[in-house]
Design a protein around this motif. Structure first.
Motif, PDB file in Angstrom:
ATOM      1  N   GLN A 113      -8.504   4.377  -1.838  1.00 48.16           N
ATOM      2  CA  GLN A 113      -7.805   3.153  -1.457  1.00 48.16           C
ATOM      3  C   GLN A 113      -7.395   2.344  -2.680  1.00 48.16           C
ATOM      4  O   GLN A 113      -6.298   1.763  -2.708  1.00 48.16           O
ATOM      5  N   MET A 117       0.832  -1.195   0.000  1.00 47.08           N
ATOM      6  CA  MET A 117       0.000   0.000   0.000  1.00 47.08           C
ATOM      7  C   MET A 117       0.869   1.249   0.000  1.00 47.08           C
ATOM      8  O   MET A 117       2.027   1.225   0.406  1.00 47.08           O
ATOM      9  N   SER A 154       0.500   7.332   2.206  1.00 50.53           N
ATOM     10  CA  SER A 154      -0.487   8.321   1.788  1.00 50.53           C
ATOM     11  C   SER A 154      -0.521   9.494   2.754  1.00 50.53           C
ATOM     12  O   SER A 154      -0.302   9.334   3.963  1.00 50.53           O
ATOM     13  N   LEU A 165     -10.296   8.371   5.758  1.00 51.44           N
ATOM     14  CA  LEU A 165      -9.083   7.925   5.084  1.00 51.44           C
ATOM     15  C   LEU A 165      -8.003   7.540   6.090  1.00 51.44           C
ATOM     16  O   LEU A 165      -7.273   6.573   5.895  1.00 51.44           O
ATOM     17  N   GLN A 225     -13.258   4.515  -1.097  1.00 50.14           N
ATOM     18  CA  GLN A 225     -12.946   3.315  -1.881  1.00 50.14           C
ATOM     19  C   GLN A 225     -12.038   3.654  -3.060  1.00 50.14           C
ATOM     20  O   GLN A 225     -11.074   2.936  -3.350  1.00 50.14           O
ATOM     21  N   ALA A 274      -4.410   4.076  -4.086  1.00 44.95           N
ATOM     22  CA  ALA A 274      -3.253   3.861  -3.209  1.00 44.95           C
ATOM     23  C   ALA A 274      -2.611   2.505  -3.455  1.00 44.95           C
ATOM     24  O   ALA A 274      -1.388   2.357  -3.344  1.00 44.95           O
ATOM     25  N   TYR A 276      -5.237   9.173   6.898  1.00 41.39           N
ATOM     26  CA  TYR A 276      -3.868   9.475   6.492  1.00 41.39           C
ATOM     27  C   TYR A 276      -3.301  10.620   7.331  1.00 41.39           C
ATOM     28  O   TYR A 276      -4.051  11.505   7.768  1.00 41.39           O
TER      29      TYR A 276
END
Length: 231
Positions: free
Chosen positions: A101, A1, A4, A135, A98, A104, A137
């Motif tokens: 992600q 992943m 982010s 999120l 969604q 990402a 992040y």
């Protein structure tokens, strides 16, 4: 992943897109697959595309479509919930999460740019702060250097902390190059962000004749950025 980050600002028109594009460019220079994401954008050009979306798409190193970078682009240049209502639409925050992600998963670095300030409504029951929380992040705050920026910056930082999000750092972007006591304001911001949040300054972007991501990226602190994106 991806590693982010969520970019927010002390207000609208403070340089969030400029800084986001600079971060994307800098990450691409490190050899990382960088992708920009503008969940909601308001205001389209003659070609029917938002200028911020175009800038983020061009600055990233992944080949993406405008729709992948900016899934919700509204015609009117106004608050996003108003722009959506004018077109008979609603903003589905779960769908935006969604899409972020999914993007990402294809990148080494994802830079998500919010809209306006940190708490701009996206509908009757949610705002951009809720999106940032969904999120999860780390947040980078863009501080527009102009009169009043210290209070705006510290209040936004408090709001970020109140939502339980880490403030990874902040970037000063010069809005008013003739701002009285400009350096003293920057020094105060450095001190207060460190004292209150242990948040480093990631760069000071002056008023540049060259508005390219490359020029802005040269004003960022590479050591501070490596601590964020290589952690």
């Amino acid at each position: 992943m991806a590693k982010s980050v969520f970019i927010t600002g002390t207000d609208t028109e403070v340089g969030k897109t400029r800084v986001s594009a600079a971060l994307l460019h800098w990450c691409a220079q490190q050899g990382w697959r960088s992708a920009g994401f503008k969940p909601v954008a308001a205001g389209l050009d003659a070609a029917g595309v938002n200028e911020d979306v175009q800038m983020l798409r061009a600055a990233g190193s992944l080949a993406l479509t405008d729709a992948e970078v900016g899934p919700l682009q509204f015609q009117a240049a106004c608050a996003p919930h108003i722009a959506a209502a004018l077109e008979g639409q609603t903003i589905n925050m779960a769908l935006l999460v969604q899409k972020a992600q999914a993007l990402a998963a294809r990148a080494d670095v994802l830079v998500v740019e919010g809209v306006g300030g940190f708490c701009v409504p996206l509908g009757p029951d949610a705002d951009t702060a809720d999106l940032a929380v969904a999120l999860g992040y780390p947040v980078i705050l863009v501080v527009g250097l102009r009169l009043g920026c210290i209070s705006h910056a510290l209040l936004t930082a408090e709001a970020i902390r109140a939502r339980g999000l880490p403030l990874a750092g902040w970037v000063a972007n010069t809005i008013d190059p003739h701002m009285p006591h400009l350096q003293a304001n920057i020094d105060t911001l450095r001190h207060e962000f460190q004292r209150r949040h242990q948040a480093p300054c990631l760069g000071v972007v002056p008023r540049l004749a060259d508005a390219s991501p490359d020029a802005a990226a040269a004003c960022l602190d590479p050591m501070a950025l490596h601590k964020i994106f290589s952690a």
